[in-house]
Design a protein around this motif. Structure first.
Motif, PDB file in Angstrom:
ATOM      1  N   UNK A 382       0.808  -1.209   0.000  1.00 31.17           N
ATOM      2  CA  UNK A 382       0.000   0.000   0.000  1.00 31.17           C
ATOM      3  C   UNK A 382       0.843   1.261   0.000  1.00 31.17           C
ATOM      4  N   UNK A 383       0.283   2.327  -0.580  1.00 27.44           N
ATOM      5  CA  UNK A 383       0.975   3.607  -0.693  1.00 27.44           C
ATOM      6  C   UNK A 383       0.160   4.700  -0.023  1.00 27.44           C
ATOM      7  N   UNK A 384       0.769   5.881   0.076  1.00 24.90           N
ATOM      8  CA  UNK A 384       0.074   7.023   0.646  1.00 24.90           C
ATOM      9  C   UNK A 384      -1.135   7.399  -0.211  1.00 24.90           C
ATOM     10  N   UNK A 385      -1.057   7.156  -1.519  1.00 24.85           N
ATOM     11  CA  UNK A 385      -2.193   7.438  -2.393  1.00 24.85           C
ATOM     12  C   UNK A 385      -3.349   6.487  -2.106  1.00 24.85           C
ATOM     13  N   UNK A 386      -3.016   5.249  -1.759  1.00 26.04           N
ATOM     14  CA  UNK A 386      -4.074   4.306  -1.385  1.00 26.04           C
ATOM     15  C   UNK A 386      -4.811   4.790  -0.136  1.00 26.04           C
ATOM     16  N   UNK A 387      -4.057   5.300   0.849  1.00 25.75           N
ATOM     17  CA  UNK A 387      -4.667   5.795   2.082  1.00 25.75           C
ATOM     18  C   UNK A 387      -5.537   7.015   1.787  1.00 25.75           C
ATOM     19  N   UNK A 388      -5.037   7.895   0.916  1.00 28.48           N
ATOM     20  CA  UNK A 388      -5.821   9.066   0.541  1.00 28.48           C
ATOM     21  C   UNK A 388      -7.140   8.642  -0.104  1.00 28.48           C
ATOM     22  N   UNK A 389      -7.099   7.618  -0.942  1.00 30.44           N
ATOM     23  CA  UNK A 389      -8.325   7.126  -1.584  1.00 30.44           C
ATOM     24  C   UNK A 389      -9.285   6.537  -0.552  1.00 30.44           C
ATOM     25  N   UNK A 390      -8.733   5.841   0.455  1.00 30.43           N
ATOM     26  CA  UNK A 390      -9.575   5.283   1.522  1.00 30.43           C
ATOM     27  C   UNK A 390     -10.326   6.396   2.233  1.00 30.43           C
ATOM     28  N   UNK A 391      -9.621   7.481   2.568  1.00 30.56           N
ATOM     29  CA  UNK A 391     -10.275   8.558   3.312  1.00 30.56           C
ATOM     30  C   UNK A 391     -11.205   9.388   2.429  1.00 30.56           C
ATOM     31  N   UNK A 392     -10.934   9.442   1.141  1.00 31.24           N
ATOM     32  CA  UNK A 392     -11.873  10.124   0.244  1.00 31.24           C
ATOM     33  C   UNK A 392     -13.217   9.398   0.227  1.00 31.24           C
ATOM     34  N   UNK A 393     -13.181   8.060   0.354  1.00 32.23           N
ATOM     35  CA  UNK A 393     -14.430   7.286   0.414  1.00 32.23           C
ATOM     36  C   UNK A 393     -15.061   7.347   1.802  1.00 32.23           C
ATOM     37  N   UNK A 394     -14.240   7.267   2.836  1.00 34.77           N
ATOM     38  CA  UNK A 394     -14.737   7.053   4.196  1.00 34.77           C
ATOM     39  C   UNK A 394     -15.193   8.334   4.885  1.00 34.77           C
ATOM     40  N   UNK A 395     -14.436   9.412   4.762  1.00 33.06           N
ATOM     41  CA  UNK A 395     -14.711  10.597   5.574  1.00 33.06           C
ATOM     42  C   UNK A 395     -16.096  11.209   5.338  1.00 33.06           C
ATOM     43  N   UNK A 396     -16.568  11.345   4.085  1.00 37.16           N
ATOM     44  CA  UNK A 396     -17.910  11.926   3.912  1.00 37.16           C
ATOM     45  C   UNK A 396     -19.000  11.143   4.656  1.00 37.16           C
ATOM     46  N   UNK A 397     -18.878   9.808   4.670  1.00 33.40           N
ATOM     47  CA  UNK A 397     -19.871   9.003   5.400  1.00 33.40           C
ATOM     48  C   UNK A 397     -19.664   9.114   6.906  1.00 33.40           C
ATOM     49  N   UNK A 398     -18.389   9.154   7.347  1.00 33.23           N
ATOM     50  CA  UNK A 398     -18.106   9.229   8.786  1.00 33.23           C
ATOM     51  C   UNK A 398     -18.526  10.561   9.375  1.00 33.23           C
ATOM     52  N   UNK A 399     -18.291  11.654   8.620  1.00 33.95           N
ATOM     53  CA  UNK A 399     -18.630  12.997   9.109  1.00 33.95           C
ATOM     54  C   UNK A 399     -20.028  13.422   8.677  1.00 33.95           C
ATOM     55  N   UNK A 400     -20.661  12.622   7.828  1.00 38.40           N
ATOM     56  CA  UNK A 400     -22.052  12.839   7.417  1.00 38.40           C
ATOM     57  C   UNK A 400     -22.235  14.167   6.656  1.00 38.40           C
TER      58      UNK A 400
END
Length: 811
Positions: A382-400
């Motif tokens: 995994x790379x830093x870009x992979x982590x960025x992609x994870x948070x691009x998917x996750x944060x909008x749902x987590x922060x609503x």
């Protein structure tokens, strides 16, 4: 105008020439002292002249001094409406004068109607102006249920989180923001729980061992390797060609001990039991428990009650989650008569249990939650870009809500910092950043802007946490992103969608659990000597009836008056026997039309409410009456004076509580409130502490009459109580209407459906908004109640009216 002693304010202007060098602790201490002083000086506030003149003319003769009526000394009552207790007292004054209860009708000199109208208008304006500044939803933390459901939906996991602190109910509900404080202990708990969540998301490092276990009760062996039940064959159990017949509803050592030796990991298991009922012409009930059913020191729980048909073999199949490793299952009968000596010839009904199969854990590995989180990321590379992609998917749902690139960069940076530690790899560094997310204010708190109306995303969250106790799903967030969610037609269709979704069971359970105190169903345990028929299944059935009844009224938009009286309810065989209603067989619940002569119907005669309003041994007309006024009618009385003791029942059974209350009401300071409380309680005296109908009280005194029963016909427990004094359920409402029993009492209540409608509107508003309702919210409540008249006070209509209201759609 009355005179109230005051203390002059500190003249801060004359302090400007001083220069004091203070250390931080000293400065804080002086600020604290100054705050106390200035706060004290603001307490003595005179009422406006028009308000005081009316009270002085019409009220002070009864409300003056230490023995003032209702403990309201008008000479001692200031007008500092920033104080909630002071506001409560002025609201009480307003309401009692508005309803014509004060001055009392027996007072010969009546106030001039125009004076009363002017007084109420002036006091109403003062209360509205002041409380409107408090009618805003504070920053609200997710409560335990909401947190659990939020991580469930966010990560696609099934997890019972352990260790979160209890939430403090405020105004009856545990989702009210002002009661959801955050302490140092709570922060530590969230850190610990975050680890539980992430363990479930990532799953174990290797696949748990899969178990396929086929067994039979005859095959169970103890720790020495000896057949466990061998010495009870012919005594407690009957051996057959396919297994074992059990008769026991009480002590029954049928734990599947062989399964515990497999050290099964925690998880979901599928079990199949081959069973048939014997020596019975109708189904016999089997109950199964799971977890630590042997020592009972660790988690253990009821799996369920199952109807086993007679003679023909059938398979009971279920899935159950064992929360801790090493758990097992235990089958036993329910509602049968035990034997311990002659099982081979015992003629009573029993259940033959053949082969048993247990397989699991059923969870996939790797778990779907891992794939959902990581996507196509190769965790080894995994790379830093992979982590960025994870948070691009996750944060909008987590922060609503939509997130800024800076927020994504922040969590990506946390990962990068953690990865610099040689002890961390890609997964563990990702866990560090995810743990910070799960403890962040943006995740733990519901953000609501200070604008005049909620943002589209805040509206989506308010709607979903109201009806689901869970975060908004993709459809709600997409509508919010388009800016169309607040359109009345869209909001109505989404409300319908959420109500029709299975997740809306959270509204039924969480709202009724608090509005009706159903969460307190286990708070007291009925005296087993006085109430030998009480058991686990009856308690569970009590709750189920009320939840199904509530759901039916909501689903079908039935009138709110059904909560007061109805011609239907939901019953299983156990509860039907308790209610003495024939024709209901089996433990499955079904809708039942009540006989016209039945005393049941509505919430007030449901056993769940009758139990939570009693103490397990006795009933109190005062406690029940006050509970109904507060929870059902929304007209609670003031707290009793400090110098008035409670009325205790006569444990000898020679005097009824009603007789004691009649003497209690002779006290001047008690008569007013008890005129409202006691009649309700008297009507409900027809029901004992577990909701059974009674015409006489039960007693343990030898002066009572014997029942003629040796064992109770339902539980077969020994009957030791006796029949005591007769119940008197007659009374007069505070408004004068007489009644002789609960049926006549309910017929009086249903004449004014606006009363329960107004109360339920307030209750649901409080729950939906997550804040206390203030006096200034009354117009919004009345507006909803007025619109409900056009729908015959339909319950579903009430939900829609609240969601469509301006009050729901503003912070």
């Amino acid at each position: 105008m009355r005179q109230i002693p005051t203390i002059s304010r500190v003249d801060t202007e004359n302090c400007t020439g001083y220069s004091l060098k203070l250390y931080p602790v000293q400065s804080a201490f002086l600020y604290f002292i100054f705050s106390l002083f200035t706060t004290f000086t603001t307490l003595a506030v005179d009422p406006p002249a028009g308000i005081w003149n009316y009270l002085e003319k019409n009220c002070v003769d009864c409300h003056d001094g230490a023995d003032a009526e209702g403990q309201i000394d008008l000479y001692d009552l200031d007008f500092d409406l920033s104080n909630e207790e002071t506001t409560r007292r002025w609201v009480l004054i307003h309401d009692q004068i508005d309803r014509g209860e004060m001055p009392p009708k027996e007072k010969k000199k009546r106030p001039d109607p125009d004076d009363s109208k002017a007084f109420l208008a002036s006091l109403n304006k003062s209360l509205t102006d002041d409380t409107s500044t408090r009618a805003n939803t504070v920053l609200r933390r997710l409560n335990r249920n909401e947190y659990q459901n939020t991580v469930r939906d966010l990560f696609n996991i099934e997890l019972v989180v352990q260790g979160l602190p209890d939430d403090t109910p405020t105004d009856g509900f545990d989702n009210v923001g002002s009661g959801l404080a955050v302490s140092a202990e709570a922060i530590q708990a969230y850190l610990n729980v975050a680890d539980q969540v992430l363990d479930a998301v990532f799953g174990p490092p290797v696949a748990p061992k899969k178990i396929y276990h086929k067994t039979n009760l005859l095959e169970q062996v103890d720790w020495r390797g000896n057949p466990q039940l061998e010495n009870q064959i012919g005594k407690m159990f009957r051996k057959t060609g396919r297994g074992l017949v059990i008769f026991q509803s009480g002590y029954c050592p049928t734990n599947l001990v062989n399964f515990t030796r497999l050290k099964a990991p925690a998880g979901t298991y599928r079990a199949k039991f081959e069973v048939r009922a014997i020596q019975s012409d109708k189904p016999v009930t089997l109950r199964i428990y799971g977890g630590d059913t042997i020592v009972r020191r660790k988690e253990n729980h009821l799996v369920g009650y199952f109807d086993v048909p007679p003679d023909e073999w059938t398979t009971i199949e279920f899935e159950d989650r064992l929360l801790e490793p090493g758990g097992t299952f235990q089958p036993k009968c329910y509602g049968t008569r035990d034997t311990r000596k002659d099982a081979d010839t015992y003629p009573e009904p029993g259940i033959e249990i053949g082969d048993i199969i247990i397989e699991g854990p059923l969870e996939q590995w790797p778990p779907p939650s891992r794939k959902q989180l990581l996507g196509d990321t190769d965790i080894e590379n995994g790379t830093i870009e992979d982590v960025k992609a994870i948070y691009e998917r996750l944060l909008p749902a987590a922060f609503r809500r939509p997130v800024a690139i800076e927020e994504i960069d922040y969590y990506t940076g946390l990962f990068s910092n953690a990865l610099q530690n040689p002890d961390h790899n890609f997964e563990s560094a990702l866990r560090v950043s995810l743990k910070m997310l799960l403890c962040s204010p943006e995740f733990l708190f519901l953000e609501e802007s200070e604008d005049p109306t909620l943002s589209q995303f805040s509206l989506a969250s308010r709607l979903s946490y109201f009806l689901w106790s869970a975060p908004p799903d993709r459809e709600l967030r997409d509508l919010a992103a388009k800016g169309t969610l607040s359109r009345p037609d869209v909001l109505k269709s989404q409300t319908e969608r959420l109500l029709n979704d299975k997740k809306s069971v959270a509204f039924t359970q969480n709202f009724t659990g608090q509005w009706l105190d159903l969460r307190q169903i286990k708070f007291t345990e009925p005296d087993p000597v006085l109430f030998p028929e009480f058991d686990e299944l009856l308690r569970l059935s009590m709750l189920k009836e009320t939840e199904l009844f509530f759901t039916d009224i909501l689903k079908n938009d039935l009138g709110l008056v059904n909560f007061l009286d109805s011609d239907f309810t939901y019953l299983n065989e156990r509860l039907a026997k308790h209610y003495q209603i024939d024709g209901v067989e089996g433990q499955a619940f079904r809708k039942v039309t009540l006989p016209e002569s039945s005393i049941r119907g509505g919430l007030l005669t449901q056993a769940s409410l009758l139990k939570v309003t009693a103490n397990g041994t006795n009933t109190s007309p005062v406690l029940r009456g006050h509970w109904v006024l507060e929870h059902i009618l929304g007209t609670p009385t003031s707290p009793p004076p400090d110098n008035v003791g409670s009325v205790e029942p006569d444990i000898r059974g020679t005097t009824t509580l009603r007789e004691k209350l009649e003497k209690h009401r002779e006290a001047k300071e008690c008569a007013g409130c008890h005129a409202k409380i006691d009649p309700i309680g008297f009507a409900l005296e027809q029901f004992d502490p577990i909701g059974g109908f009674r015409s006489n009280y039960r007693t343990l005194s030898e002066s009572g009459k014997r029942t003629g029963m040796k064992q109770h016909p339902i539980t077969f427990a020994w009957v030791k109580y006796r029949i005591g004094l007769p119940v008197d359920s007659t009374g007069h409402m505070a408004t004068g209407e007489p009644f002789t029993d609960i049926k006549e009492f309910k017929s009086i209540l249903v004449k004014n459906p606006e009363i329960p409608a107004r109360n339920l509107t307030r209750q649901i508003y409080t729950y939906a908004l997550g804040r206390k309702l203030e006096f200034s919210d009354r117009p919004a409540v009345e507006d909803v109640v007025g619109k409900l008249r056009q729908t015959n006070y339909g319950f579903r209509s009430l939900i829609h009216e609240i969601i469509q209201s301006d009050t729901f759609q503003k912070p």
